[in-house]
Enzyme design. Structure first.
Site, PDB file in Angstrom:
ATOM      1  N   HIS A 204      22.358  34.778   3.135  1.00  0.00           N
ATOM      2  CA  HIS A 204      21.804  33.901   2.109  1.00  0.00           C
ATOM      3  C   HIS A 204      22.912  33.331   1.220  1.00  0.00           C
ATOM      4  O   HIS A 204      22.823  32.193   0.766  1.00  0.00           O
ATOM      5  CB  HIS A 204      20.749  34.635   1.272  1.00  0.00           C
ATOM      6  CG  HIS A 204      21.224  35.902   0.655  1.00  0.00           C
ATOM      7  ND1 HIS A 204      21.518  37.036   1.403  1.00  0.00           N
ATOM      8  CD2 HIS A 204      21.462  36.242  -0.624  1.00  0.00           C
ATOM      9  CE1 HIS A 204      21.915  38.006   0.596  1.00  0.00           C
ATOM     10  NE2 HIS A 204      21.897  37.543  -0.636  1.00  0.00           N
TER      11      HIS A 204
ATOM     12  N   PHE B   9       9.864  37.921  -1.612  1.00  0.00           N
ATOM     13  CA  PHE B   9      10.569  38.990  -2.305  1.00  0.00           C
ATOM     14  C   PHE B   9       9.875  39.291  -3.625  1.00  0.00           C
ATOM     15  O   PHE B   9       9.613  38.373  -4.403  1.00  0.00           O
ATOM     16  CB  PHE B   9      12.019  38.595  -2.565  1.00  0.00           C
ATOM     17  CG  PHE B   9      12.845  38.506  -1.317  1.00  0.00           C
ATOM     18  CD1 PHE B   9      13.660  39.559  -0.928  1.00  0.00           C
ATOM     19  CD2 PHE B   9      12.791  37.370  -0.521  1.00  0.00           C
ATOM     20  CE1 PHE B   9      14.408  39.478   0.233  1.00  0.00           C
ATOM     21  CE2 PHE B   9      13.544  37.281   0.637  1.00  0.00           C
ATOM     22  CZ  PHE B   9      14.347  38.341   1.020  1.00  0.00           C
TER      23      PHE B   9
ATOM     24  N   CYS C 206      26.956  45.562  -8.714  1.00  0.00           N
ATOM     25  CA  CYS C 206      25.595  45.043  -8.614  1.00  0.00           C
ATOM     26  C   CYS C 206      25.598  43.534  -8.828  1.00  0.00           C
ATOM     27  O   CYS C 206      26.197  43.022  -9.774  1.00  0.00           O
ATOM     28  CB  CYS C 206      24.681  45.708  -9.638  1.00  0.00           C
ATOM     29  SG  CYS C 206      22.961  45.175  -9.485  1.00  0.00           S
ATOM     30  N   ASP C 207      24.916  42.817  -7.924  1.00  0.00           N
ATOM     31  CA  ASP C 207      24.905  41.357  -7.987  1.00  0.00           C
ATOM     32  C   ASP C 207      23.567  40.800  -8.458  1.00  0.00           C
ATOM     33  O   ASP C 207      23.280  39.624  -8.286  1.00  0.00           O
ATOM     34  CB  ASP C 207      25.270  40.763  -6.621  1.00  0.00           C
ATOM     35  CG  ASP C 207      24.274  41.144  -5.534  1.00  0.00           C
ATOM     36  OD1 ASP C 207      23.346  41.927  -5.804  1.00  0.00           O
ATOM     37  OD2 ASP C 207      24.425  40.649  -4.407  1.00  0.00           O
ATOM     38  N   THR C 208      22.741  41.653  -9.044  1.00  0.00           N
ATOM     39  CA  THR C 208      21.383  41.250  -9.387  1.00  0.00           C
ATOM     40  C   THR C 208      21.104  41.458 -10.871  1.00  0.00           C
ATOM     41  O   THR C 208      21.339  42.546 -11.399  1.00  0.00           O
ATOM     42  CB  THR C 208      20.362  42.074  -8.566  1.00  0.00           C
ATOM     43  OG1 THR C 208      20.681  41.956  -7.193  1.00  0.00           O
ATOM     44  CG2 THR C 208      18.959  41.590  -8.813  1.00  0.00           C
TER      45      THR C 208
ATOM     46  N   CYS D  75      25.682  50.364 -10.939  1.00  0.00           N
ATOM     47  CA  CYS D  75      26.802  50.083 -10.047  1.00  0.00           C
ATOM     48  C   CYS D  75      27.601  48.894 -10.565  1.00  0.00           C
ATOM     49  O   CYS D  75      27.028  47.851 -10.884  1.00  0.00           O
ATOM     50  CB  CYS D  75      26.300  49.798  -8.636  1.00  0.00           C
ATOM     51  SG  CYS D  75      25.294  51.139  -7.943  1.00  0.00           S
TER      52      CYS D  75
ATOM     53  N   CYS E 123      16.680  49.775 -12.898  1.00  0.00           N
ATOM     54  CA  CYS E 123      17.324  50.605 -11.890  1.00  0.00           C
ATOM     55  C   CYS E 123      17.746  51.915 -12.534  1.00  0.00           C
ATOM     56  O   CYS E 123      18.008  51.968 -13.737  1.00  0.00           O
ATOM     57  CB  CYS E 123      18.542  49.878 -11.297  1.00  0.00           C
ATOM     58  SG  CYS E 123      19.236  50.732  -9.861  1.00  0.00           S
TER      59      CYS E 123
ATOM     60  N   GLU F 191      13.807  47.818  -0.103  1.00  0.00           N
ATOM     61  CA  GLU F 191      15.243  48.063  -0.196  1.00  0.00           C
ATOM     62  C   GLU F 191      15.438  49.043  -1.342  1.00  0.00           C
ATOM     63  O   GLU F 191      15.134  48.722  -2.494  1.00  0.00           O
ATOM     64  CB  GLU F 191      15.994  46.759  -0.431  1.00  0.00           C
ATOM     65  CG  GLU F 191      15.819  45.785   0.725  1.00  0.00           C
ATOM     66  CD  GLU F 191      16.611  44.495   0.569  1.00  0.00           C
ATOM     67  OE1 GLU F 191      17.330  44.339  -0.445  1.00  0.00           O
ATOM     68  OE2 GLU F 191      16.507  43.659   1.475  1.00  0.00           O
TER      69      GLU F 191
END
Length: 196
Positions: free
Chosen positions: A190, A24, A37-39, A34, A30, A95
């Site tokens: 994951h 990855f 968002c989990d990142t 959002c 970005c 993605e």
């Protein structure tokens, strides 16, 4: 130079390529904001293509590179894609939220539109074709995605820290797939496995 948040080796946890050993490349930043968002993708360091390739090639057996973010289309171009493919010999997936056009040469496009959810502003989705359409399901009208041509369509429950809400999201998403069988269920395996 490209702003890279992190490069890591793991299994693809979502969608069509679930379970595939992948490298990855998370690019920073970005163009949407959002709430779910989990990142943590904002931080990063500038890296040259040879530096990126050196880190990717620490995992020579992984057949797939996944460009992710944030929103990777903010950074990439055809020179980046062709150089990465030529120097690694790996397939390249992306993605994307679909709000920007993509360069040629990407082997697999996962479109995960976030607009229309009332969380991310007014940027329209400009991509109309993809390999897989992966939608975080929050009860929205699925007809809004009918104009997107995709080989595969996935609904994914919105993962939240509240376990009861997370369970409800999974239940609601499973029910939506039962009602709309042109969609498949995608789980964040994951998270279930406890890996990155």
């Amino acid at each position: 130079m490209w702003k890279i948040n992190e490069i890591f080796h793991s299994l693809q946890g979502e969608g069509f390529n679930t379970g595939t050993a992948s490298v990855f490349i998370r690019l920073s930043g970005c163009n949407l904001h959002c709430a779910f968002c989990d990142t943590r993708h904002e931080e990063g360091k500038m890296m040259s293509l040879p530096e990126i390739v050196e880190q990717v090639m620490r995992y020579p057996k992984a057949p797939l590179i996944v460009l992710t973010g944030g929103e990777p289309s903010l950074w990439i171009d055809e020179d980046f894609i062709s150089g990465l493919k030529q120097m690694t010999g790996k397939r390249i997936a992306i993605e994307t939220n679909g709000t920007r056009p993509l360069p040629n040469g990407i082997d697999w496009v996962t479109l995960s539109p976030k607009t229309g959810l009332g969380e991310s502003g007014d940027l329209p989705v400009v991509l109309t074709r993809c390999d897989e359409l992966k939608v975080v399901y929050l009860g929205q009208d699925l007809a809004q995605y009918n104009n997107i041509t995709a080989s595969y369509r996935y609904l994914q429950p919105c993962w939240v820290e509240d376990k009861e809400q997370c369970r409800r999201n999974m239940h609601d998403t499973a029910q939506a797939v039962l009602q709309h069988p042109e969609w498949r269920l995608s789980l964040q395996t994951h998270r279930i496995l406890g890996i990155k």
